[in-house]
Design a protein around this motif. Structure first.
Motif, PDB file in Angstrom:
ATOM      1  N   VAL A  48       0.848  -1.186   0.000  1.00 33.59           N
ATOM      2  CA  VAL A  48       0.000   0.000   0.000  1.00 33.59           C
ATOM      3  C   VAL A  48       0.889   1.244   0.000  1.00 33.59           C
ATOM      4  CG1 VAL A  48      -1.755   1.266   1.304  1.00 33.59           C
ATOM      5  CG2 VAL A  48      -1.768  -1.234   1.288  1.00 33.59           C
ATOM      6  N   PRO A  49       0.584   2.258  -0.811  1.00 34.01           N
ATOM      7  CA  PRO A  49       1.355   3.505  -0.745  1.00 34.01           C
ATOM      8  C   PRO A  49       1.412   4.022   0.694  1.00 34.01           C
ATOM      9  CG  PRO A  49      -0.110   3.553  -2.630  1.00 34.01           C
ATOM     10  CD  PRO A  49      -0.471   2.322  -1.848  1.00 34.01           C
ATOM     11  N   THR A  50       2.608   4.379   1.150  1.00 32.77           N
ATOM     12  CA  THR A  50       2.805   4.700   2.560  1.00 32.77           C
ATOM     13  C   THR A  50       3.568   5.997   2.731  1.00 32.77           C
ATOM     14  OG1 THR A  50       2.844   2.333   3.121  1.00 32.77           O
ATOM     15  CG2 THR A  50       3.738   3.870   4.754  1.00 32.77           C
ATOM     16  N   LEU A  51       3.048   6.848   3.604  1.00 30.04           N
ATOM     17  CA  LEU A  51       3.740   8.054   4.042  1.00 30.04           C
ATOM     18  C   LEU A  51       4.059   7.897   5.521  1.00 30.04           C
ATOM     19  CD1 LEU A  51       4.646  11.057   3.849  1.00 30.04           C
ATOM     20  CD2 LEU A  51       2.265  11.678   4.360  1.00 30.04           C
ATOM     21  N   VAL A  52       5.311   8.126   5.884  1.00 31.53           N
ATOM     22  CA  VAL A  52       5.740   8.086   7.281  1.00 31.53           C
ATOM     23  C   VAL A  52       6.032   9.513   7.720  1.00 31.53           C
ATOM     24  CG1 VAL A  52       7.433   7.175   8.911  1.00 31.53           C
ATOM     25  CG2 VAL A  52       6.739   5.790   6.936  1.00 31.53           C
ATOM     26  N   ILE A  53       5.407   9.946   8.803  1.00 32.29           N
ATOM     27  CA  ILE A  53       5.617  11.285   9.353  1.00 32.29           C
ATOM     28  C   ILE A  53       6.136  11.142  10.772  1.00 32.29           C
ATOM     29  CG2 ILE A  53       4.552  13.492   9.960  1.00 32.29           C
ATOM     30  CD1 ILE A  53       2.407  13.001   7.898  1.00 32.29           C
ATOM     31  N   VAL A  54       7.156  11.931  11.112  1.00 37.32           N
ATOM     32  CA  VAL A  54       7.707  11.871  12.463  1.00 37.32           C
ATOM     33  C   VAL A  54       8.216  13.247  12.873  1.00 37.32           C
ATOM     34  CG1 VAL A  54      10.053  11.250  11.719  1.00 37.32           C
ATOM     35  CG2 VAL A  54       9.265  10.572  13.999  1.00 37.32           C
ATOM     36  N   GLY A  55       8.061  13.555  14.151  1.00 35.93           N
ATOM     37  CA  GLY A  55       8.663  14.754  14.714  1.00 35.93           C
ATOM     38  C   GLY A  55      10.079  14.468  15.146  1.00 35.93           C
ATOM     39  N   THR A  56      10.977  15.370  14.849  1.00 37.98           N
ATOM     40  CA  THR A  56      12.386  15.118  15.137  1.00 37.98           C
ATOM     41  C   THR A  56      12.673  14.960  16.627  1.00 37.98           C
ATOM     42  OG1 THR A  56      14.621  15.905  14.632  1.00 37.98           O
ATOM     43  CG2 THR A  56      13.015  17.568  15.299  1.00 37.98           C
ATOM     44  N   ALA A  57      11.796  15.491  17.488  1.00 42.77           N
ATOM     45  CA  ALA A  57      12.002  15.395  18.934  1.00 42.77           C
ATOM     46  C   ALA A  57      11.084  14.367  19.589  1.00 42.77           C
ATOM     47  CB  ALA A  57      11.797  16.765  19.581  1.00 42.77           C
ATOM     48  N   ASP A  58      10.490  13.469  18.798  1.00 46.25           N
ATOM     49  CA  ASP A  58       9.604  12.447  19.367  1.00 46.25           C
ATOM     50  C   ASP A  58      10.439  11.476  20.201  1.00 46.25           C
ATOM     51  OD1 ASP A  58       7.717  10.521  19.968  1.00 46.25           O
ATOM     52  OD2 ASP A  58       6.882  10.455  17.944  1.00 46.25           O
ATOM     53  N   PHE A  59      10.097  11.350  21.488  1.00 47.89           N
ATOM     54  CA  PHE A  59      10.893  10.484  22.353  1.00 47.89           C
ATOM     55  C   PHE A  59      10.406   9.041  22.347  1.00 47.89           C
ATOM     56  CE2 PHE A  59       7.412  10.693  25.295  1.00 47.89           C
ATOM     57  CZ  PHE A  59       7.576   9.628  26.180  1.00 47.89           C
ATOM     58  N   ILE A  60       9.106   8.826  22.099  1.00 44.74           N
ATOM     59  CA  ILE A  60       8.549   7.480  22.277  1.00 44.74           C
ATOM     60  C   ILE A  60       8.461   6.708  20.969  1.00 44.74           C
ATOM     61  CG2 ILE A  60       6.096   8.124  22.078  1.00 44.74           C
ATOM     62  CD1 ILE A  60       5.775   6.197  24.638  1.00 44.74           C
ATOM     63  N   CYS A  61       8.270   7.408  19.857  1.00 43.60           N
ATOM     64  CA  CYS A  61       8.305   6.798  18.520  1.00 43.60           C
ATOM     65  C   CYS A  61       9.289   7.626  17.700  1.00 43.60           C
ATOM     66  CB  CYS A  61       6.921   6.789  17.883  1.00 43.60           C
ATOM     67  SG  CYS A  61       5.713   5.758  18.739  1.00 43.60           S
ATOM     68  N   PRO A  62      10.573   7.480  17.954  1.00 38.99           N
ATOM     69  CA  PRO A  62      11.569   8.438  17.475  1.00 38.99           C
ATOM     70  C   PRO A  62      11.907   8.299  15.996  1.00 38.99           C
ATOM     71  CG  PRO A  62      12.621   6.689  18.711  1.00 38.99           C
ATOM     72  CD  PRO A  62      11.150   6.451  18.831  1.00 38.99           C
ATOM     73  N   GLU A  63      12.723   9.248  15.562  1.00 37.97           N
ATOM     74  CA  GLU A  63      13.047   9.343  14.140  1.00 37.97           C
ATOM     75  C   GLU A  63      13.727   8.087  13.615  1.00 37.97           C
ATOM     76  OE1 GLU A  63      15.696  12.205  11.176  1.00 37.97           O
ATOM     77  OE2 GLU A  63      14.969  13.025  13.077  1.00 37.97           O
ATOM     78  N   ASN A  64      14.578   7.461  14.412  1.00 27.47           N
ATOM     79  CA  ASN A  64      15.252   6.255  13.912  1.00 27.47           C
ATOM     80  C   ASN A  64      14.246   5.150  13.601  1.00 27.47           C
ATOM     81  OD1 ASN A  64      15.240   6.182  17.013  1.00 27.47           O
ATOM     82  ND2 ASN A  64      15.736   4.059  16.552  1.00 27.47           N
ATOM     83  N   SER A  65      13.174   5.054  14.398  1.00 31.94           N
ATOM     84  CA  SER A  65      12.146   4.046  14.133  1.00 31.94           C
ATOM     85  C   SER A  65      11.338   4.405  12.896  1.00 31.94           C
ATOM     86  CB  SER A  65      11.226   3.905  15.341  1.00 31.94           C
ATOM     87  OG  SER A  65      11.919   3.313  16.425  1.00 31.94           O
ATOM     88  N   ALA A  66      11.104   5.703  12.682  1.00 30.61           N
ATOM     89  CA  ALA A  66      10.403   6.132  11.473  1.00 30.61           C
ATOM     90  C   ALA A  66      11.235   5.826  10.229  1.00 30.61           C
ATOM     91  CB  ALA A  66      10.096   7.624  11.556  1.00 30.61           C
ATOM     92  N   ARG A  67      12.523   6.064  10.321  1.00 34.91           N
ATOM     93  CA  ARG A  67      13.393   5.777   9.170  1.00 34.91           C
ATOM     94  C   ARG A  67      13.453   4.272   8.890  1.00 34.91           C
ATOM     95  NH1 ARG A  67      15.876  10.044   7.137  1.00 34.91           N
ATOM     96  NH2 ARG A  67      15.948  11.969   8.386  1.00 34.91           N
ATOM     97  N   GLU A  68      13.381   3.467   9.943  1.00 39.60           N
ATOM     98  CA  GLU A  68      13.331   2.019   9.747  1.00 39.60           C
ATOM     99  C   GLU A  68      12.086   1.634   8.936  1.00 39.60           C
ATOM    100  OE1 GLU A  68      14.268  -1.708  12.610  1.00 39.60           O
ATOM    101  OE2 GLU A  68      12.615  -0.439  13.300  1.00 39.60           O
ATOM    102  N   LEU A  69      10.967   2.282   9.234  1.00 34.23           N
ATOM    103  CA  LEU A  69       9.748   2.040   8.470  1.00 34.23           C
ATOM    104  C   LEU A  69       9.914   2.471   7.015  1.00 34.23           C
ATOM    105  CD1 LEU A  69       6.938   3.293  10.900  1.00 34.23           C
ATOM    106  CD2 LEU A  69       7.362   0.932  10.218  1.00 34.23           C
ATOM    107  N   ALA A  70      10.389   3.697   6.828  1.00 34.73           N
ATOM    108  CA  ALA A  70      10.507   4.241   5.474  1.00 34.73           C
ATOM    109  C   ALA A  70      11.493   3.440   4.636  1.00 34.73           C
ATOM    110  CB  ALA A  70      10.926   5.706   5.539  1.00 34.73           C
ATOM    111  N   ASP A  71      12.554   2.957   5.269  1.00 34.31           N
ATOM    112  CA  ASP A  71      13.546   2.161   4.534  1.00 34.31           C
ATOM    113  C   ASP A  71      13.022   0.765   4.212  1.00 34.31           C
ATOM    114  OD1 ASP A  71      15.312   4.273   4.659  1.00 34.31           O
ATOM    115  OD2 ASP A  71      16.448   3.471   6.363  1.00 34.31           O
ATOM    116  N   GLY A  72      12.154   0.231   5.081  1.00 34.29           N
ATOM    117  CA  GLY A  72      11.716  -1.151   4.916  1.00 34.29           C
ATOM    118  C   GLY A  72      10.495  -1.338   4.054  1.00 34.29           C
TER     119      GLY A  72
END
Length: 277
Positions: free
Chosen positions: A218-242
């Motif tokens: 499914v077409p997917t957009l991942v949005i993350v705040g750079t200061a998110d402590f609980i669902c942080p940017e590294n986890s968002a990038r893992e989604l976008a990369d995978g």
């Protein structure tokens, strides 16, 4: 409010706005939907805000089984109830888990998925990562800072029941924003919308789809705040990369609530994605 029934379980939802349909699934689990209200999107989209099972006016599950697969099944039931062939699905935080599971289980019902401040797993690893970010937040505050002490004490508390859970959540709010002190004066009404339902029969729901991200079509957009402590940017990038073909938007002035801290940038990112799909 409108509602539908699945296996004798009543589920409520709310409809605002006009345009292409976008179903919004709040986080938690158990956090009530109004905190996720997005007036900026309602100007161009029909926003359908789900009150997930076990939340607000919706029923609790009699068996306490709130697996992601069950949550995704309720999303699918709502889409069919609405009579829509396919919709956009926006999931925030825990709702992002549900959106990802829905994209695996019910892809035929989705035009696209917006995974907002979320990640591909739920369990002890999430808490361990979040606590490291809490420690970093505390270390960055001035010595003896009352907000830092409040956040740390709240994270280490062991609440029991709705009142204590809600108090903990309210005391944790400062770390959910990039600059809480700057944004708080304009958030007085929004903070009143934060509420939670606690089901004492809720069963643990460990979940990890990292090995399956490549299956999401499914077409997917991942949005993350750079200061998110609980669902942080590294986890968002893992989604976008995978996820094949996924796009990533990082909101530079946001924590866990980009639709509150940067509403225009958040709106623009979602509407660009909708226009493309």
């Amino acid at each position: 409010m409108p509602e539908f029934i699945v296996d004798d379980v009543r589920v409520s939802y709310h409809v605002h706005g006009s345009g292409p349909v976008c179903l919004a699934h709040p986080g938690g689990p158990g956090v009530h939907w109004p905190y996720l209200r997005m007036p900026e999107l309602e100007q161009q989209l029909t926003m359908v805000y789900l009150e997930p099972v076990g939340t607000g006016a919706s029923d609790l599950r009699p068996d306490g089984d709130y697996s992601m697969e069950n949550y995704a099944a309720y999303v699918a039931a709502l889409i069919r109830h609405l009579g829509e062939e396919r919709v956009f699905l926006l999931g925030h935080s825990h709702g992002g888990f549900v959106a990802l599971q829905t994209s695996l289980d019910h892809a035929d019902l989705l035009r696209g998925v917006i995974v907002y401040d979320s990640m591909a797993f739920n369990g002890p690893e999430l808490g361990e990562q979040a606590f490291k970010n809490i420690e970093a937040y505390v270390a960055a505050r001035p010595a003896g800072d009352p907000l830092a002490a409040q956040v740390l004490a709240a994270w280490k508390s062991e609440p029991s029941g709705r009142e204590e859970e809600l108090e903990m959540l309210q005391r944790l709010l400062p770390v959910y924003f990039k600059d809480f002190e700057a944004v708080a004066p304009r958030l007085q009404e929004w903070m009143k919308t934060v509420d939670i339902t606690v089901d004492p029969n809720r069963q643990p729901a460990l979940w990890d789809i990292r090995p399956r991200l490549g299956e999401i079509g499914v077409p997917t957009l991942v949005i993350v705040g750079t200061a998110d402590f609980i669902c942080p940017e590294n986890s968002a990038r893992e989604l976008a990369d995978g996820i094949p073909g996924a796009s990533l938007v990082v909101l530079p002035e946001s924590g866990h609530f980009g639709h509150v801290e940067e509403p225009e940038a958040f709106r623009d990112a979602v509407l660009r994605f909708v226009a493309e799909h």
